[in-house]
Design an enzyme around this catalytic site. Structure first.
Site, PDB file in Angstrom:
ATOM      1  N   LYS A 133     -22.256  36.732  34.360  1.00 46.65           N
ATOM      2  CA  LYS A 133     -21.669  37.467  35.496  1.00 46.65           C
ATOM      3  C   LYS A 133     -22.519  38.697  35.842  1.00 46.65           C
ATOM      4  O   LYS A 133     -22.985  39.383  34.936  1.00 46.65           O
ATOM      5  CB  LYS A 133     -20.260  37.913  35.070  1.00 46.65           C
ATOM      6  CG  LYS A 133     -19.479  38.667  36.117  1.00 46.65           C
ATOM      7  CD  LYS A 133     -18.161  39.173  35.564  1.00 46.65           C
ATOM      8  CE  LYS A 133     -18.282  40.570  34.989  1.00 46.65           C
ATOM      9  NZ  LYS A 133     -17.107  41.422  35.176  1.00 46.65           N
ATOM     10  N   LYS A 167     -21.705  45.678  36.126  1.00 40.31           N
ATOM     11  CA  LYS A 167     -22.233  47.049  36.150  1.00 40.31           C
ATOM     12  C   LYS A 167     -22.762  47.442  34.788  1.00 40.31           C
ATOM     13  O   LYS A 167     -23.807  48.043  34.665  1.00 40.31           O
ATOM     14  CB  LYS A 167     -21.119  48.046  36.530  1.00 40.31           C
ATOM     15  CG  LYS A 167     -20.699  47.990  37.972  1.00 40.31           C
ATOM     16  CD  LYS A 167     -19.781  49.173  38.267  1.00 40.31           C
ATOM     17  CE  LYS A 167     -18.454  48.737  38.837  1.00 40.31           C
ATOM     18  NZ  LYS A 167     -17.442  48.354  37.882  1.00 40.31           N
ATOM     19  N   LYS A 210     -16.513  42.417  25.447  1.00 39.48           N
ATOM     20  CA  LYS A 210     -17.007  43.799  25.504  1.00 39.48           C
ATOM     21  C   LYS A 210     -17.112  44.415  24.115  1.00 39.48           C
ATOM     22  O   LYS A 210     -18.031  45.170  23.838  1.00 39.48           O
ATOM     23  CB  LYS A 210     -16.113  44.655  26.408  1.00 39.48           C
ATOM     24  CG  LYS A 210     -16.281  44.324  27.887  1.00 39.48           C
ATOM     25  CD  LYS A 210     -15.681  45.354  28.821  1.00 39.48           C
ATOM     26  CE  LYS A 210     -16.046  45.029  30.268  1.00 39.48           C
ATOM     27  NZ  LYS A 210     -15.485  45.932  31.242  1.00 39.48           N
TER      28      LYS A 210
END
Ligand code: AQP
Length: 374
Positions: A236, A239, A153
Site C-alpha cells: 500500500k 505516509k 505497524k
C-alpha cells in the site's frame, strides 16, 4: 476570501455551546437555515485522516479525500483531522500543530467547504476519548488483538515497542464514528476491518444497553480502494512506510511528480495492460490514470496499445500534475491565513461538539453512569 471572513472572529468557545438549542447558534439567513435543515435530513457520513506527514499522498486522495468532497453534497458530512490517532506513533511536538493545519488546509484545498460539511480537529472534541474508554470496556482483548493494522505497524519496531494507544486505536476510531451516528464511512480498503469492529461495537452496545448507536457501513470504492507504492506495487502507498520515491504527494512540486512517475516500477514487457497478477506496477498506474481522468481502463489500454511505457507514464505524470496544481495553490493560500484557518476549525469543533455531547448524554444515561448535578 469568503471562507475566512464568513465566520467572523467571534466563534463562541466550544464549551458554551454544549446542549444549546440548535437555533441559537446556527447561521440566521434564510438560505443558511434552509441549507442546514437540508443537511440534517440526509444520511450522515464521517471520516478522519491522520496528520502524520507534510502532505497527503495519491492513495489518501483517491481512496478517501475525493469521496469526502463528493459526499458533502448528498450527506450530512463530518470530517476530522485525527491528531489523537497520529500520536499512537511518536510525533515531533514541534511539528504536529503545523501538520494538523496543513492537513486541514489540504482538505479545504481539495474542495471541502465548511458551509457544506463540518470540518474539525479530533482532539478539540473531548467526547472522542471519553467514548473510546467506554467502548474499550465492551471490547474483548482477543477481538482487539486480531486487528491486522496493529500487527503490521507493531511488527516494524517489535511488539514490545508498540504503545497501548496503537493497540486500542481501532476503538478510538469506533468512538469517532459512533459519536456522530454516522451511516456511512468513506475509507480505503485498509480500514475495512476497523469498520467491522465499529459496527460490532455499536450492535453490542445497543444489545446490552438499549438502542444508542447507528451501526455504520463502510463506503469503499473498489477501483481506488488500495493505491500501491510506486516502488513496490505489492504494498500500500503509505505516509509512514513507503519510501519517498514510492509516494506521490498532493503537495509535491510538478517536477518531483514527473520524476517519481517516470521511475515507477513497471513490469517485464512493454504492453500497457491491466493484469494485477502479472503486471501489478502497470495495473496500479492504469487505475490511477483511470480514476483521475474518468476514462475506463479498457479505453486507456486501447489508447496506449503499442506505444510502450514511456509515453503512458509521461501522460500520467502530466495528469497528476494538473490534478494537484490547484489543490497545492489553494492549500498555500489557506495556510497564509493561519488565524482564518483556526476559526474554521473552531467553528467545526463547535458544531461537532454539539452532536457528540448529545450522544454522550444518551450513552451515560443508558449505561447507568450517574449524571453530574448541573
Ligand atoms: N494507499 C491507499 N489507497 C487508498 N486509500 C488509502 N488510504 C490510505 N492509504 C491509502 C485512506 O486514506 C484515509 C486516511 O488514511 P490515514 O492517514 O488516516 O491513515 P492510513 O490509512 O494508515 O494511511 P497511511 O498513508 O498509511 O498513513 P500512516 O502511514 O500515517 O499510517 C483512510 O481512509 C485510508 O483508508
Amino acid at each position: 476570501m469568503r471562507l475566512w471572513s464568513h465566520f467572523g472572529p467571534d466563534v463562541a468557545p466550544v464549551k458554551s455551546l454544549a446542549r444549546e438549542p440548535d437555533a441559537q447558534r446556527q447561521p440566521t439567513t434564510p438560505m443558511k437555515i434552509r441549507a442546514r435543515l437540508l443537511r440534517m435530513s440526509r444520511l450522515r457520513v464521517l471520516s478522519g485522516i491522520q496528520p502524520t506527514a507534510d502532505s497527503f499522498h495519491l492513495g489518501n486522495y483517491l481512496g478517501a479525500l475525493r469521496q469526502w468532497v463528493a459526499l458533502q453534497d448528498t450527506y450530512d458530512a463530518f470530517y476530522c483531522v485525527v491528531d489523537l490517532h497520529a500520536i499512537t506513533l511518536p510525533q515531533d511536538p514541534a511539528l504536529l500543530p503545523h501538520r494538523t493545519r496543513v492537513a486541514a488546509a489540504q482538505l479545504l484545498g481539495a474542495g471541502l467547504d465548511p458551509d457544506r460539511c463540518t470540518l474539525f480537529v479530533q482532539s478539540h472534541v473531548p467526547e472522542h476519548t471519553e467514548l473510546a474508554w467506554i467502548l474499550g470496556c465492551i471490547t474483548g482483548f482477543g477481538e482487539a488483538s486480531r486487528m491486522t493494522q496493529f500487527k503490521d505497524k507493531s511488527a516494524k519496531d517489535g511488539h514490545d515497542q508498540a504503545s497501548v494507544g496503537l493497540f486500542t486505536y481501532p476503538i478510538l476510531q469506533a468512538a469517532d464514528i459512533l459519536l456522530y451516528q454516522a451511516d456511512r464511512v468513506p475509507v480505503g480498503e485498509d480500514q475495512r476491518q476497523h469498520l467491522e469492529l465499529s459496527r460490532t461495537l455499536a450492535q453490542r452496545f445497543n444489545h446490552r444497553y438499549g438502542q444508542t448507536f447507528v451501526p455504520p457501513q463502510p463506503y469503499i470504492l473498489d477501483e481506488v480502494a488500495k493505491i500501491y507504492d510506486l516502488q513496490d506495487p505489492t504494498a500500500k502507498m503509505s505516509k509512514s512506510s513507503s519510501s519517498p520515491q514510492g509516494i506521490v504527494d498532493v503537495l509535491d512540486e510538478p517536477d518531483a511528480i514527473r520524476r517519481k512517475i517516470a521511475r515507477a516500477v513497471t513490469d517485464p514487457g512493454s504492453e500497457v495492460r491491466a493484469d494485477p497478477e502479472a503486471k501489478p506496477g502497470v495495473t496500479n498506474l492504469l487505475r490511477i490514470y483511470s480514476a483521475l481522468s474518468g476514462e475506463p481502463i479498457a479505453t486507456l489500454e486501447a489508447k496506449y496499445a503499442g506505444s510502450g511505457y514511456g509515453v503512458f507514464k509521461k501522460d500520467l505524470a502530466e495528469l497528476v500534475v494538473a490534478s494537484f496544481a490547484p489543490i497545492r495553490e489553494k492549500t498555500r493560500q489557506i495556510l497564509a491565513d493561519e488565524a482564518g484557518l483556526d476559526r474554521v476549525l473552531a467553528h467545526g469543533a463547535a458544531q461537532a461538539h454539539q452532536v457528540a455531547s448529545q450522544t454522550m448524554t444518551a450513552v451515560r444515561d443508558h449505561m447507568g453512569l450517574l449524571q453530574p448535578v448541573p
